[in-house]
Design an enzyme around this catalytic site. Structure first.
Site, mmCIF file in Angstrom:
data_model
loop_
_atom_site.group_PDB
_atom_site.id
_atom_site.type_symbol
_atom_site.label_atom_id
_atom_site.label_comp_id
_atom_site.label_asym_id
_atom_site.label_seq_id
_atom_site.Cartn_x
_atom_site.Cartn_y
_atom_site.Cartn_z
ATOM 1 C CD GLU A 145 42.988 36.496 44.750
ATOM 2 O OE1 GLU A 145 42.098 36.014 43.834
ATOM 3 O OE2 GLU A 145 42.825 36.004 45.845
ATOM 4 C CG HIS B 298 32.898 41.186 42.072
ATOM 5 N ND1 HIS B 298 32.379 41.217 43.354
ATOM 6 C CD2 HIS B 298 33.495 40.124 42.127
ATOM 7 C CE1 HIS B 298 32.530 39.926 44.009
ATOM 8 N NE2 HIS B 298 33.438 39.401 43.089
#
Length: 336
Positions: free
Chosen positions: A61, A130
């Site tokens: 990322e 998550h």
């Protein structure tokens, strides 16, 4: 005339339409090309636009977000997809210290027209790392615009507006909503401005604000409140979290005299805190009771489905609190 469309299709169509209109628009992220997106949001885009505009990246990322920010400063219009905003923490320096601040720090000389998009919030039994809602994180930072659609129309019109905007936009989707279908009228506008709330349901007794999937829970609760308790609920879909639509919230509370905020994020320093501050500052004299909020429980989200349900907002919790606000002497059956 209207047609049914899923949120997934709405997002995909918005990206495709903007890529056809502007050759500077491109999509970059993990599995967006060959796999058609982790959630199949970019289905067919590689075939139409090729691998120079639909770009698969390694699992890094920090790397591909930096590429996107640099490309935006150079005049392109990147759409950076995070497989989940939980992983955007790896790239937080690019989002906050580069994308959000460059226009100000360059004295207005360098724009950063970029969209950061992907699922945010709790998709169901994927545990604490998550399942986080980072809406208030990004809404806290000057230089960013932050939006969170609920319906398919909002998803498509907001994303098209975000791609055309000359500022960095955080576009918060919800995984559970991807497959949800909504009716879209043929005469709907192509884009929506990125600073307006939507009144989803008019009411006179209590104002409830929400965004993303929490709007669904509030609408469900509003039906129960009307049918079972005769409580008329005004439901405000915030849509834009930065800038937030203070006028719509204030006018609603001036009418109803009560306000509740609902969000999947944690309570401390959350969106609900800002809602309550807006109401206290602008509509204090109109309040008939103290503002309330429903948030996720202040713990990392459990993995077990039964514990996860206890920790997250839902329609039952909204009904119980709304009745307490409007009819304090009435008992509530929470087994709805």
């Amino acid at each position: 005339m209207s047609a049914s469309m899923t949120v997934r299709t709405a997002i995909r169509d918005a990206i495709a339409e903007e890529m056809r209109l502007d050759p500077n628009v491109f999509l970059i992220g993990e599995e967006v090309a060959q796999y058609n997106g982790a959630y199949k949001v970019s289905q067919g885009l590689l075939d139409e636009f090729g691998d120079m505009r639909v770009i698969d990246t390694p699992i890094t990322e920090y790397g591909f977000t930096g590429i996107g920010v640099g490309a935006a400063m150079a005049g392109l219009r990147p759409i950076v997809e995070f497989m989940t905003f939980n992983f955007a923490m790896q790239a937080i320096d690019h989002l906050i210290n580069s994308a959000a601040k460059t226009l100000y720090m360059s004295g207005g000389a360098i724009n950063c027209p970029i969209v950061f998009r992907g699922p945010n919030g709790a998709p169901g039994s994927v545990a604490a790392q998550h399942s986080q809602c980072f809406a208030s994180w990004y809404a806290h930072c000057p230089g960013l615009k932050v939006v969170a659609p609920y319906t398919a129309f909002e998803a498509k019109a907001l994303l098209k507006a975000a791609i055309r905007d000359n500022n960095p936009v955080i576009f918060l989707e919800h995984e559970i909503l991807y497959g949800k279908s909504f009716e879209i009228s043929n005469d709907c506008p192509e884009t929506i401005v990125l600073d307006r709330a939507i009144v989803m349901r008019s009411g006179t007794d209590v104002t409830i604000t929400a965004f993303s999937i929490s709007v669904q829970y509030v609408l469900e609760a509003a039906e129960i409140l009307q049918d079972k308790y005769g409580i008329s609920t005004e439901v405000i879909n915030l849509v834009s979290l930065r800038p937030i639509d203070k006028d719509t919230i204030t006018k609603s509370v001036q009418k109803t005299g009560r306000v509740m905020s609902v969000e999947e994020g944690w309570g401390p320093c959350g969106i609900g805190s800002e809602i309550i501050s807006i109401v206290i500052e602008n509509a204090f004299d109109y309040l008939d009771c103290e503002p309330m909020r429903i948030t996720s429980v202040d713990v990392p989200l459990p993995y077990a489905p039964n514990l996860e349900k206890m920790a997250l907002p839902n329609s039952e919790k909204i009904v119980e609190l709304a009745v307490r606000m409007c009819m304090p002497n009435t008992s509530v059956n929470t087994n709805l």
